[in-house]
Design an enzyme around this catalytic site. Structure first.
Site, mmCIF file in Angstrom:
data_model
loop_
_atom_site.group_PDB
_atom_site.id
_atom_site.type_symbol
_atom_site.label_atom_id
_atom_site.label_comp_id
_atom_site.label_asym_id
_atom_site.label_seq_id
_atom_site.Cartn_x
_atom_site.Cartn_y
_atom_site.Cartn_z
ATOM 1 N N HIS A 1 -3.887 -5.137 -0.061
ATOM 2 C CA HIS A 1 -3.575 -5.706 1.249
ATOM 3 C C HIS A 1 -3.647 -7.233 1.236
ATOM 4 C CE1 HIS A 1 -3.521 -1.939 3.623
ATOM 5 N NE2 HIS A 1 -4.280 -1.525 2.627
ATOM 6 N N GLU B 1 -2.572 -9.200 3.468
ATOM 7 C CA GLU B 1 -2.785 -9.758 4.810
ATOM 8 C C GLU B 1 -4.276 -9.892 5.117
ATOM 9 O OE1 GLU B 1 -3.479 -5.554 5.326
ATOM 10 O OE2 GLU B 1 -1.951 -6.669 4.255
ATOM 11 N N CYS C 1 0.817 -1.206 0.000
ATOM 12 C CA CYS C 1 0.000 0.000 0.000
ATOM 13 C C CYS C 1 0.859 1.267 0.000
ATOM 14 C CB CYS C 1 -0.989 -0.042 1.159
ATOM 15 S SG CYS C 1 -2.402 1.071 0.935
#
Length: 380
Positions: free
Chosen positions: A354, A356, A264
């Site tokens: 993202h 994760e 990001c």
């Protein structure tokens, strides 16, 4: 921001956009006033992770899903120690949460943390307005903060803009800390915290990585003091054009040839370090249902996003940079925005979204394995 927590559910509230559009509803969470950049999130789940994502600092988040708060709030899912959004906008908040992990209602949590919100407005109309006009400054007012519309609009127009905002140091840790590897330790990673989410070091720890999380003010010397096998630059809020210090640190890492991974804000930092520009998107990408193509494999992933800025790099050619050849590795299929970069002559890559994604989807989790592969290759 000024807040009170009493009588929110029946208190009138008003949302005022900087272009003069006004929405009237009821207070949700704390009563008072707040200002920020109005943005919308298209995720239908994961509101607790959204609220606690530091990348939302100084933003008022509009939820496009009409029903919010159905599963209440628990103590396991936050991505940081507090709610970071400046304000929260929902259409139909749940009256009674229903989930075995719920400890309190979302309304109660917002009020306890002083987050001013509004409910009962047409969030679809507001979202369409932001798509047509772009993200803009906004204020939410309730209780004693209510005044005539003209006075409220003037206050919104005096609020700071997101463009030019340097915010990462406001959300990052001030002291270094360590997230130990789960199981056998295989690698050490220095993670520069620009607004890191809790799940990110956890995803690395699952792969045998001991993560040393460093403040946004960390120097190159601080990074290499932990003797890292790899270096990570996290997500975070603000305008990447202001992030001169992280760019300088990243260039120091690239010069040494240490395996590097950015997410990001970290992707935008890599773009700047390579000599590319950045720009503000009209309304950004926010939600957990954004299609991205990994150009190295041709695979399309459904991904989680939260960014209002992007890297300005050519999609159709390999670029020469001070650190060798670079190319766009990932692209958003909705609008062709750059969603990833990779160097071809050094072990470095980044993505704008993202992987994760604590609330899901998990299509992009392989990127942490790719980071491990770079460190394995460097060690070999």
């Amino acid at each position: 921001m000024t807040t009170s927590t009493r009588g929110a559910t029946k208190t009138p509230a008003v949302l005022v956009l900087e272009d003069g559009r006004i929405f009237r509803g009821r207070a949700y969470g704390a009563v008072g006033e707040t200002f920020g950049e109005a943005v919308f999130s298209t995720g239908m789940t994961g509101y607790q992770e959204t609220l606690t994502d530091p990348s939302y600092h100084r933003q008022v988040v509009v939820m496009t899903a009409p029903h919010v708060g159905n599963t209440g709030v628990n103590d396991e899912d936050p991505e940081s120690k507090r709610i970071w959004v400046s304000g929260y906008v929902v259409r139909d908040p749940a009256r009674v949460p229903s989930n075995w992990r719920s400890r309190r209602t979302l309304d109660e949590e917002l009020a306890a943390q002083g987050v001013v919100g509004i409910s009962g407005i047409d969030t679809r109309a507001l979202t369409r307005h932001l798509r047509e006009r772009g993200a803009m400054r906004v204020g939410i007012f309730s209780g004693d903060a209510l005044q005539d519309d003209g006075a409220l609009l003037a206050r919104v127009q005096e609020a700071p803009q997101m463009k030019g905002a340097d915010l990462s140091a406001e959300v990052a840790t001030t002291e270094a800390y360590v997230v130990p590897a789960l199981g056998e330790k295989k690698f050490t990673v220095a993670a520069v915290d620009l607004g890191i989410k809790g799940m990110t070091p956890h995803r690395m720890a699952e792969r045998g990585i001991e993560v040393h999380v460093l403040p946004a003010t960390a120097t190159v010397e601080d990074v290499y003091a932990v003797n890292p096998d790899g270096v990570f630059f996290s997500n975070g809020p603000g305008d990447p054009a202001t992030a001169d210090h992280p760019v300088s640190v990243m260039r120091g890492v690239l010069e040494r040839g240490t395996p590097l991974f950015g997410i990001c804000f970290g992707n935008q930092i890599l773009g700047r370090a390579l000599g590319f520009g950045t720009y503000k998107l009209k309304y950004g990408h926010r939600g957990i249902n954004q299609p991205v193509q990994d150009r190295t494999t041709g695979k399309v992933e459904v991904t989680a996003h939260n960014h209002g800025f992007a890297v300005d790099a050519p999609l159709d050619q390999v670029s020469e940079t001070p650190f060798g050849r670079a190319e766009v590795s990932h692209v958003c299929l909705n609008d062709n925005v750059v969603e990833g970069l990779q160097l071809l002559d050094r072990p470095a890559f980044s993505v704008q979204y993202h992987p994760e994604a604590a609330a899901g989807p998990h299509d992009a989790a392989y990127l942490f394995d790719r980071f491990v592969s770079l460190m394995e290759g460097q060690r070999a």
